[in-house]
Design a protein around this motif. Sequence first.
Motif, PDB file in Angstrom:
ATOM      1  N   CYS A 126      37.112  15.425  -3.828  1.00 38.45           N
ATOM      2  CA  CYS A 126      37.399  16.672  -4.528  1.00 38.45           C
ATOM      3  C   CYS A 126      36.188  17.162  -5.319  1.00 38.45           C
ATOM      4  CB  CYS A 126      38.573  16.499  -5.493  1.00 38.45           C
ATOM      5  SG  CYS A 126      40.106  15.946  -4.697  1.00 38.45           S
ATOM      6  N   GLY A 127      36.120  18.427  -5.524  1.00 36.53           N
ATOM      7  CA  GLY A 127      35.046  19.025  -6.306  1.00 36.53           C
ATOM      8  C   GLY A 127      35.329  20.484  -6.584  1.00 36.53           C
ATOM      9  N   ARG A 128      34.453  21.080  -7.386  1.00 38.37           N
ATOM     10  CA  ARG A 128      34.642  22.480  -7.758  1.00 38.37           C
ATOM     11  C   ARG A 128      33.848  23.400  -6.838  1.00 38.37           C
ATOM     12  NH1 ARG A 128      37.006  20.766 -12.262  1.00 38.37           N
ATOM     13  NH2 ARG A 128      35.717  19.303 -13.411  1.00 38.37           N
ATOM     14  N   LYS A 129      34.523  24.384  -6.261  1.00 38.45           N
ATOM     15  CA  LYS A 129      33.884  25.351  -5.381  1.00 38.45           C
ATOM     16  C   LYS A 129      34.372  26.750  -5.751  1.00 38.45           C
ATOM     17  CE  LYS A 129      33.431  22.106  -1.493  1.00 38.45           C
ATOM     18  NZ  LYS A 129      33.765  21.853  -0.066  1.00 38.45           N
ATOM     19  N   PRO A 130      33.747  27.362  -6.770  1.00 39.88           N
ATOM     20  CA  PRO A 130      34.184  28.700  -7.199  1.00 39.88           C
ATOM     21  C   PRO A 130      34.147  29.733  -6.078  1.00 39.88           C
ATOM     22  CG  PRO A 130      32.713  27.724  -8.829  1.00 39.88           C
ATOM     23  CD  PRO A 130      32.669  26.833  -7.622  1.00 39.88           C
ATOM     24  N   GLU A 131      33.305  29.488  -5.062  1.00 38.52           N
ATOM     25  CA  GLU A 131      33.212  30.422  -3.948  1.00 38.52           C
ATOM     26  C   GLU A 131      34.537  30.542  -3.181  1.00 38.52           C
ATOM     27  OE1 GLU A 131      29.230  28.747  -4.925  1.00 38.52           O
ATOM     28  OE2 GLU A 131      31.202  27.889  -4.493  1.00 38.52           O
ATOM     29  N   VAL A 132      35.398  29.529  -3.289  1.00 39.49           N
ATOM     30  CA  VAL A 132      36.705  29.591  -2.643  1.00 39.49           C
ATOM     31  C   VAL A 132      37.506  30.770  -3.202  1.00 39.49           C
ATOM     32  CG1 VAL A 132      38.922  28.390  -2.406  1.00 39.49           C
ATOM     33  CG2 VAL A 132      36.783  27.136  -2.113  1.00 39.49           C
ATOM     34  N   VAL A 133      37.305  31.062  -4.481  1.00 37.00           N
ATOM     35  CA  VAL A 133      38.021  32.149  -5.150  1.00 37.00           C
ATOM     36  C   VAL A 133      37.221  33.445  -5.136  1.00 37.00           C
ATOM     37  CG1 VAL A 133      38.992  32.935  -7.349  1.00 37.00           C
ATOM     38  CG2 VAL A 133      39.254  30.539  -6.652  1.00 37.00           C
ATOM     39  N   TYR A 134      35.925  33.349  -5.435  1.00 38.49           N
ATOM     40  CA  TYR A 134      35.096  34.535  -5.633  1.00 38.49           C
ATOM     41  C   TYR A 134      34.252  34.917  -4.416  1.00 38.49           C
ATOM     42  CZ  TYR A 134      36.192  33.914 -10.605  1.00 38.49           C
ATOM     43  OH  TYR A 134      36.837  33.777 -11.811  1.00 38.49           O
ATOM     44  N   GLY A 135      34.229  34.080  -3.401  1.00 41.34           N
ATOM     45  CA  GLY A 135      33.421  34.388  -2.228  1.00 41.34           C
ATOM     46  C   GLY A 135      31.943  34.471  -2.574  1.00 41.34           C
ATOM     47  N   THR A 136      31.205  35.263  -1.814  1.00 44.43           N
ATOM     48  CA  THR A 136      29.761  35.378  -2.036  1.00 44.43           C
ATOM     49  C   THR A 136      29.429  36.094  -3.333  1.00 44.43           C
ATOM     50  OG1 THR A 136      29.708  37.427  -0.726  1.00 44.43           O
ATOM     51  CG2 THR A 136      29.275  35.357   0.429  1.00 44.43           C
ATOM     52  N   SER A 137      30.397  36.813  -3.922  1.00 46.05           N
ATOM     53  CA  SER A 137      30.121  37.540  -5.164  1.00 46.05           C
ATOM     54  C   SER A 137      29.913  36.607  -6.350  1.00 46.05           C
ATOM     55  CB  SER A 137      31.262  38.512  -5.486  1.00 46.05           C
ATOM     56  OG  SER A 137      32.435  37.823  -5.874  1.00 46.05           O
ATOM     57  N   TYR A 138      30.250  35.327  -6.190  1.00 51.25           N
ATOM     58  CA  TYR A 138      30.002  34.362  -7.266  1.00 51.25           C
ATOM     59  C   TYR A 138      28.507  34.184  -7.496  1.00 51.25           C
ATOM     60  CZ  TYR A 138      30.216  30.021  -9.975  1.00 51.25           C
ATOM     61  OH  TYR A 138      30.081  29.063 -10.951  1.00 51.25           O
ATOM     62  N   THR A 139      27.721  34.393  -6.454  1.00 49.86           N
ATOM     63  CA  THR A 139      26.270  34.182  -6.559  1.00 49.86           C
ATOM     64  C   THR A 139      25.642  35.129  -7.570  1.00 49.86           C
ATOM     65  OG1 THR A 139      26.199  33.468  -4.241  1.00 49.86           O
ATOM     66  CG2 THR A 139      24.108  34.112  -5.262  1.00 49.86           C
ATOM     67  N   ASN A 140      26.028  36.397  -7.549  1.00 49.84           N
ATOM     68  CA  ASN A 140      25.412  37.352  -8.482  1.00 49.84           C
ATOM     69  C   ASN A 140      26.281  37.643  -9.699  1.00 49.84           C
ATOM     70  OD1 ASN A 140      27.418  39.029  -7.498  1.00 49.84           O
ATOM     71  ND2 ASN A 140      26.040  40.633  -6.790  1.00 49.84           N
ATOM     72  N   GLY A 141      27.461  37.020  -9.781  1.00 46.68           N
ATOM     73  CA  GLY A 141      28.296  37.179 -10.966  1.00 46.68           C
ATOM     74  C   GLY A 141      29.219  38.371 -10.947  1.00 46.68           C
ATOM     75  N   CYS A 142      29.343  39.083  -9.808  1.00 44.71           N
ATOM     76  CA  CYS A 142      30.318  40.175  -9.739  1.00 44.71           C
ATOM     77  C   CYS A 142      31.749  39.636  -9.758  1.00 44.71           C
ATOM     78  CB  CYS A 142      30.086  41.016  -8.489  1.00 44.71           C
ATOM     79  SG  CYS A 142      28.720  42.194  -8.628  1.00 44.71           S
ATOM     80  N   ASN A 143      31.917  38.415  -9.262  1.00 44.90           N
ATOM     81  CA  ASN A 143      33.191  37.689  -9.326  1.00 44.90           C
ATOM     82  C   ASN A 143      34.386  38.512  -8.847  1.00 44.90           C
ATOM     83  OD1 ASN A 143      31.694  35.562 -10.247  1.00 44.90           O
ATOM     84  ND2 ASN A 143      32.743  35.360 -12.205  1.00 44.90           N
ATOM     85  N   ARG A 144      34.316  38.894  -7.580  1.00 46.26           N
ATOM     86  CA  ARG A 144      35.428  39.569  -6.925  1.00 46.26           C
ATOM     87  C   ARG A 144      36.372  38.501  -6.368  1.00 46.26           C
ATOM     88  NH1 ARG A 144      30.680  42.161  -4.655  1.00 46.26           N
ATOM     89  NH2 ARG A 144      30.252  44.036  -5.896  1.00 46.26           N
ATOM     90  N   SER A 145      37.503  38.324  -6.995  1.00 50.57           N
ATOM     91  CA  SER A 145      38.364  37.201  -6.610  1.00 50.57           C
ATOM     92  C   SER A 145      39.321  37.567  -5.489  1.00 50.57           C
ATOM     93  CB  SER A 145      39.158  36.705  -7.828  1.00 50.57           C
ATOM     94  OG  SER A 145      40.182  37.607  -8.157  1.00 50.57           O
ATOM     95  N   ASP A 146      39.876  36.542  -4.885  1.00 47.95           N
ATOM     96  CA  ASP A 146      40.816  36.725  -3.783  1.00 47.95           C
ATOM     97  C   ASP A 146      42.173  37.230  -4.261  1.00 47.95           C
ATOM     98  OD1 ASP A 146      41.448  34.384  -5.122  1.00 47.95           O
ATOM     99  OD2 ASP A 146      41.815  33.202  -3.316  1.00 47.95           O
ATOM    100  N   VAL A 147      42.392  37.227  -5.582  1.00 49.43           N
ATOM    101  CA  VAL A 147      43.648  37.761  -6.116  1.00 49.43           C
ATOM    102  C   VAL A 147      43.398  38.995  -6.985  1.00 49.43           C
ATOM    103  CG1 VAL A 147      44.974  35.619  -6.054  1.00 49.43           C
ATOM    104  CG2 VAL A 147      43.535  36.117  -8.045  1.00 49.43           C
TER     105      VAL A 147
END
Length: 364
Positions: A49-70
């Motif tokens: 197990c580990g943390r993968k914010p990209e699962v929720v935010y996709g590629t937008s996590y890279t630049n901090g736009c943080n467009r989530s799947d919900v």
Amino acid sequence: MRARQEAMVSLGDSYISGEAGRWRGNSYDTSGSRQGTDRAWVCDRNGKCGRKPEVVYGTSYTNGCNRSDVAEIESAHRLGGLRYHPVNLACSGAETKDVYERNFKGEQPQLTRLEVPVTKYKVRLIVLSIGGNDMKFAGIIKSCYLGYKNPVKYPKCHVSQEANVSKRLESLPAQISTTVDRIHKKMKWHHYEKGEYRIVLQSYPTALAPSSLNRYPEKGTSRNTLGGCPFYDKDIDWARRVGTRISAVQQRVAKEEKIDFLDLSETFDGHEVCDRRSRPANADNTPARPLPAGEAEWMRYLVLFTQGQQQESVHPNAYGQQALGYCLRKLWALAEQQEPKPYKCVKQNETSREPSQVKVEAKS
């Protein structure tokens, strides 16, 4: 020629991009899945197990736009049943000028990026959340926190920030109006008539429970160490009133621009940060048995611990974004064939607990 698929687009800031959608309620456990609240905690087939914010935010996590799947527009489509294809162009931290003229976080202005969906799809609905960053609301919250943490060095924010708030409110209507006008011009450039699409300008859900309903006493350390709401009572209630003032400006602009307005100020009633009518997760909660939405806070607390990103603070979490998605769906069911007007999204009644248990009604 085959008809283009119909679509809806979200523009604006973090409250509609999906910031904080990583979290199912709040927990003060800093390890593992954080008592089932961290949706970015994932396990593979081997149990690693580990943390993968990209699962929720996709590629937008890279630049901090943080467009989530919900994000609101995604939830309106998948949970609320709004049939239009969702296109999320909003970005966490965006101001009005980042929508229509400035590059932001390595991306072109949102209206430049809008050119792809308005060509590929038949855009029917544009949802806009903007103004909070022009008001420097994150700085206001920081000032409230510093005043609570070190009252000798920093004054209470309702004293130190009121003049700044009043000044920024004076320029806010023109900033929002310009954004709406630029959207219309972009749509006209692509041969859309105003009657072919609708713009919904929305307000912000209130983040902090009123001081009278705070589950932690003002004095002591619990608001800081447990609650994630380290603010004085007067500052909390003042910040809530600032939100009401911003909402009034947004509604006035929507009326002048002849677009729909969605008031979200009371949507999270009973689920705001530190509200005694909700609770944080505990040891009984796991990813398989998460804190139920009906018992949870729907807003991310002020992040002071090693949990996620500070920019996720004071934003709708996964449950909150799902509630906003239902609000948008129910607004559209009322507004689609009507003249533009103001609407308000609230809980159906005092016992309503689930994100789907909201209703939209026309405001007088």
